[in-house]
Enzyme design. Structure first.
Site, PDB file in Angstrom:
ATOM      1  N   THR A  30       9.512  -6.625   1.413  1.00 42.87           N
ATOM      2  CA  THR A  30      10.822  -6.061   1.801  1.00 42.87           C
ATOM      3  C   THR A  30      10.811  -4.531   1.731  1.00 42.87           C
ATOM      4  O   THR A  30      11.514  -3.860   2.486  1.00 42.87           O
ATOM      5  CB  THR A  30      11.929  -6.578   0.861  1.00 42.87           C
ATOM      6  N   ASN A  32       8.084  -2.705   2.387  1.00 35.77           N
ATOM      7  CA  ASN A  32       7.333  -2.252   3.556  1.00 35.77           C
ATOM      8  C   ASN A  32       8.261  -2.160   4.778  1.00 35.77           C
ATOM      9  O   ASN A  32       8.203  -1.204   5.559  1.00 35.77           O
ATOM     10  CB  ASN A  32       6.178  -3.206   3.881  1.00 35.77           C
ATOM     11  N   TYR A  86      -0.479  -5.902  -7.203  1.00 34.04           N
ATOM     12  CA  TYR A  86      -1.237  -6.840  -6.380  1.00 34.04           C
ATOM     13  C   TYR A  86      -2.450  -6.153  -5.786  1.00 34.04           C
ATOM     14  O   TYR A  86      -2.487  -4.927  -5.647  1.00 34.04           O
ATOM     15  CB  TYR A  86      -0.365  -7.504  -5.314  1.00 34.04           C
ATOM     16  N   TYR A  99      -2.120 -11.494  -7.401  1.00 31.15           N
ATOM     17  CA  TYR A  99      -0.905 -10.896  -7.980  1.00 31.15           C
ATOM     18  C   TYR A  99      -0.933 -10.857  -9.500  1.00 31.15           C
ATOM     19  O   TYR A  99      -1.413 -11.790 -10.130  1.00 31.15           O
ATOM     20  CB  TYR A  99       0.330 -11.727  -7.619  1.00 31.15           C
ATOM     21  N   TRP A 100      -0.369  -9.802 -10.076  1.00 29.18           N
ATOM     22  CA  TRP A 100      -0.050  -9.742 -11.504  1.00 29.18           C
ATOM     23  C   TRP A 100       1.408  -9.295 -11.546  1.00 29.18           C
ATOM     24  O   TRP A 100       1.700  -8.086 -11.552  1.00 29.18           O
ATOM     25  CB  TRP A 100      -0.943  -8.726 -12.220  1.00 29.18           C
ATOM     26  N   ASN A 163       8.812 -15.572   4.754  1.00 28.85           N
ATOM     27  CA  ASN A 163       7.583 -15.124   4.071  1.00 28.85           C
ATOM     28  C   ASN A 163       7.111 -16.130   3.019  1.00 28.85           C
ATOM     29  O   ASN A 163       7.129 -15.845   1.819  1.00 28.85           O
ATOM     30  CB  ASN A 163       7.831 -13.744   3.433  1.00 28.85           C
ATOM     31  N   LYS A 223       7.198 -14.922  14.824  1.00 25.79           N
ATOM     32  CA  LYS A 223       5.910 -14.233  14.938  1.00 25.79           C
ATOM     33  C   LYS A 223       4.816 -15.289  14.982  1.00 25.79           C
ATOM     34  O   LYS A 223       4.943 -16.348  14.388  1.00 25.79           O
ATOM     35  CB  LYS A 223       5.711 -13.311  13.723  1.00 25.79           C
ATOM     36  N   GLY A 225       0.960 -14.428  14.981  1.00 26.90           N
ATOM     37  CA  GLY A 225      -0.343 -13.769  14.972  1.00 26.90           C
ATOM     38  C   GLY A 225      -0.596 -13.076  16.296  1.00 26.90           C
ATOM     39  O   GLY A 225       0.233 -12.305  16.786  1.00 26.90           O
ATOM     40  N   ASP A 256       5.732  -7.320   8.197  1.00 29.33           N
ATOM     41  CA  ASP A 256       6.796  -6.476   7.626  1.00 29.33           C
ATOM     42  C   ASP A 256       7.147  -5.323   8.564  1.00 29.33           C
ATOM     43  O   ASP A 256       8.321  -4.977   8.739  1.00 29.33           O
ATOM     44  CB  ASP A 256       6.354  -5.893   6.277  1.00 29.33           C
TER      45      ASP A 256
HETATM   46  O1  LIG Z   1       2.842 -10.898  -0.930  1.00 28.50           O
HETATM   47  C1  LIG Z   1       3.651 -10.090  -1.382  1.00 28.50           C
HETATM   48  O2  LIG Z   1       4.437 -10.355  -2.293  1.00 28.50           O
HETATM   49  C2  LIG Z   1       3.717  -8.730  -0.872  1.00 28.50           C
HETATM   50  O3  LIG Z   1       4.787  -8.207  -0.778  1.00 28.50           O
HETATM   51  C3  LIG Z   1       2.436  -8.082  -0.471  1.00 28.50           C
HETATM   52  C4  LIG Z   1       2.347  -7.498   0.903  1.00 28.50           C
HETATM   53  O4  LIG Z   1       2.599  -6.117   0.948  1.00 28.50           O
HETATM   54  C5  LIG Z   1       3.176  -8.174   1.937  1.00 28.50           C
HETATM   55  O5  LIG Z   1       3.373  -9.489   1.611  1.00 28.50           O
HETATM   56  C6  LIG Z   1       2.495  -8.073   3.245  1.00 28.50           C
HETATM   57  O6  LIG Z   1       3.186  -8.848   4.154  1.00 28.50           O
HETATM   58  P1  LIG Z   1       2.644  -9.342   5.573  1.00 28.50           P
HETATM   59  O7  LIG Z   1       3.414  -8.589   6.599  1.00 28.50           O
HETATM   60  O8  LIG Z   1       2.939 -10.787   5.556  1.00 28.50           O
HETATM   61  O9  LIG Z   1       1.154  -9.019   5.596  1.00 28.50           O
END
Ligand SMILES: O=C(O)C(=O)C[C@H](O)[C@H](O)COP(=O)(O)O
Length: 303
Positions: A30, A32, A86, A99-100, A163, A223, A225, A256
């Site tokens: 969110t 990003n 992460y 992730y941590w 997501n 979306k 790919g 994002d």
């Molecule tokens: O996974 C998470 O919690 C994150 O926030 C890490 C990443 O920065 C985004 O998930 C990337 O998102 P995509 O646009 O799906 O590549």
């Protein structure tokens, strides 16, 4: 227009060209989207709502958010916690994450309903994701969903990216149920077909869109790919092709950044195919560099 994005920004370790070398940055789905939105639409006021610690890495994160022109003055400070972390792993450009974040300050973001309500006030569009829901406990999730429901009744637009991140959930059923609850309070839903097909067993992007439409959404962009994007709103449906990308370096934040361009178009209600074409150009630039937040020439992405 004033946009509020709600979720978790983490410290990010992204692999660099030299093996074993990582760059420390800050990112989170969110966040990003908020960052790219502020970059491409400086005329939109963008705010972020999360929980920070009171340590030095939290202060660095706040500084980076301010430098991006994003307001974070309403955020929660949780003194005995810090930010999550992460790490990105790349396999021929395709990202996966470690992730941590189990005890991160962001997990408390819905612990004070009044503060959350105040943060939402004064914004026209509120954006959140399935990751925002996943990091909250059941009571925090109920608080957030109720605040968003009220905001929608009061005329604010709500946008949601499911997501799907099964690793962040205690079980698949909880993830699927909470995702549909997220969609029920949302006008705009921005899912990714590969994840939806895996977890909701949708046969086609159209099936994904129909499921979110019947939950209550009115604008759905699926979306997919490198494959064509399916969209549907109250008046029409269609597909938009995705231009090929020569060299994909790191797919992190493709979705994002795409979402940021779709949300930017709500400002002047530009038609969805036009927004999607811009979103494809933006995410194409993002996947050709390392890390979630990549330098872009904002003038190339005016909506
Ligand atoms: O996974 C998470 O919690 C994150 O926030 C890490 C990443 O920065 C985004 O998930 C990337 O998102 P995509 O646009 O799906 O590549």
């Amino acid at each position: 227009m004033r946009v509020l994005s709600i979720g978790e920004c983490m410290a990010e370790l992204s692999p660099q060209h030299e093996a074993g070398t990582f760059r420390l940055g800050f990112a989170g789905d969110t966040f990003n989207t908020a960052w790219y939105l502020a970059r491409i639409s400086p005329e939109i006021n963008v705010s972020y709502f999360t929980g920070f610690g009171s340590d030095s890495i939290s202060a660095q994160m706040r500084e980076m958010i301010s430098e991006a022109g994003i307001d974070h003055s309403n955020c929660l400070v949780v003194p005995d916690r810090t930010v999550g972390l992460y790490l990105i792993s790349l396999d021929h450009g395709e990202r996966s994450f470690s992730y941590w974040r189990g005890q991160s300050a962001a997990r408390c973001l819905a612990s004070d309903p009044d503060k959350l309500g105040q943060a939402i006030e004064g914004h026209d569009l509120i954006y959140f994701s399935g990751i925002t829901l996943a990091i909250l406990d059941a009571s925090g999730r109920a608080t957030l969903l109720s605040a968003l429901r009220t905001a929608r009744i009061n005329g604010k637009l709500i946008a949601f990216d499911p997501n799907l991140r099964p690793r962040l959930w205690e079980g698949t059923d909880t993830m699927l149920k909470a995702t549909m609850e997220g969609a029920q309070v949302s006008d705009i839903v921005l899912p990714s077909f590969e994840d939806e097909a895996t977890w909701f067993k949708d046969a086609t992007p159209k099936a994904t869109a129909n499921r979110y439409l019947s939950a209550g959404g009115n604008t759905i962009v699926v979306k997919n790919g490198a494959d064509e994007i399916y969209y549907r709103d109250q008046t029409r449906e269609g597909t938009v092709p995705v231009p090929p990308i020569a060299a994909v370096i790191d797919t992190t934040a493709a979705g994002d950044s795409f979402n940021a361009a779709i949300l930017a178009g709500t400002k002047d209600q530009s038609p969805l195919p036009q927004r999607i074409a811009l979103a494809c150009r933006l995410s194409a630039a993002v996947v050709q560099a390392r890390g979630a937040l990549v330098p872009i020439n904002a003038a190339d992405f005016k909506s």
